[in-house]
Design a protein around this motif. Structure first.
Motif: not given
Length: 308
Positions: A211-225
């Protein structure tokens, strides 16, 4: 030629950290089990972590003409941080943060007052353009005004830097900001705030990242603890496990350590997946020590962890 690896736009606050089994309820006083004061603020934590990780790092910020501002400058000097773009504000105090750390779990709760850094403006970004232009990677967060973060990202993009947005604390934002970002790096809670998608599993993280990439970011990097981090973009999706940790002492600043490590590794020319692994190593090492900036590992410690 670029003379800096990482430029950070963000705030400094003096961390006032209290350790106790739990938070008091309203009207209650409880006894603590430890106290420490030291340098903090996401921007400052990230620039110190980047410098300790071997990066040539600079910070763009405001501090007050007070004792907490002196603490900031001493902390940056100790790690060789470039402070040419730091403004001393004679009219506002340096920021401070109340940090509660659970003696039972190591988890934390934080209240931040940005102080002088709340006045960081697009004009300050323009004044720091030479510093931003000199960097291979630029990173900012949401502890200073949103329009200032956007000005920093736009300036960095104009000068060819890799742009990283660490959207913390999470805010509802217009999609226009994503177009300025090569990487957006929320944790699970922040990703949920940005996207409306609850993130509890790696699969949830992939949906939020999409969803973050769909909104325009080239990449999304989600930290998961303890579950590591998930990178998603045009080149595909990769999940990188967390560094194995025997005992978690204090999770405060772990996200800052991760972001700093990722940025340094990207500046050094590592692949994005390798950079995520480097960031995970920093985060895993940082949670094994108390504090924020004081817990950031050295390059030698990082290399040993990666080799192991």
């Amino acid at each position: 030629m670029k003379t800096l690896d990482v430029a950070v736009l963000g705030i400094f606050v003096a961390d006032l950290a209290f350790r106790a089994p739990r938070l008091p309820v309203m009207g209650e006083t409880i006894l603590g089990r430890g106290f420490a004061m030291g340098p903090g603020g996401k921007g400052s934590n990230q620039v110190i972590a980047a410098a300790r990780a071997g990066g040539r790092a600079a910070i763009v910020t405001r501090v007050g003409a007070d004792a907490f501002g002196d603490i900031a400058r001493r902390a940056w000097a100790a790690d060789g941080v470039d402070t040419g773009a730091v403004i001393t504000d004679a009219e506002a105090p340096t920021g401070a943060a109340f940090i509660f750390v659970s003696t039972e779990t190591g988890n934390n709760a934080i209240i931040v007052e940005s102080g002088a850094a709340a006045k960081l403006s697009p004009a300050d970004v323009a004044a720091a353009e030479a510093t931003i232009a000199a960097a291979k990677v630029f990173v900012t967060q949401f502890e200073q005004p949103l329009e200032t973060a956007m000005a920093g990202l736009a300036t960095a993009r104009r000068h060819g830097a890799v742009t990283v947005l660490n959207p913390a604390p999470a805010l509802p934002v217009d999609d226009a900001i994503y177009a300025l970002c090569d990487y957006v790096t929320p944790n699970e809670t922040e990703a949920a705030t940005l996207t409306g998608i609850a993130v509890e599993t790696v699969a949830d993280a992939e949906r939020a990242a999409t969803e973050i990439v769909r909104r325009g970011a080239r990449n999304a990097l989600i930290t998961l603890g303890e579950k590591g981090a998930l990178l998603h973009g045009a080149d595909g999706t990769v999940h990188v496990p967390a560094l194995k940790v025997e005992k978690v002492v204090d999770t405060t600043g772990a996200g800052d350590a991760f972001n700093a490590g990722f940025c340094v590794a990207i500046a050094e020319g590592r692949t994005p997946a390798e950079a995520v692994r480097f960031g995970c190593a920093l985060a895993g090492l940082s949670v094994q020590k108390p504090g924020t900036a004081p817990s950031m590992p050295t390059r030698a410690e990082i290399e040993r962890a990666l080799a192991g």
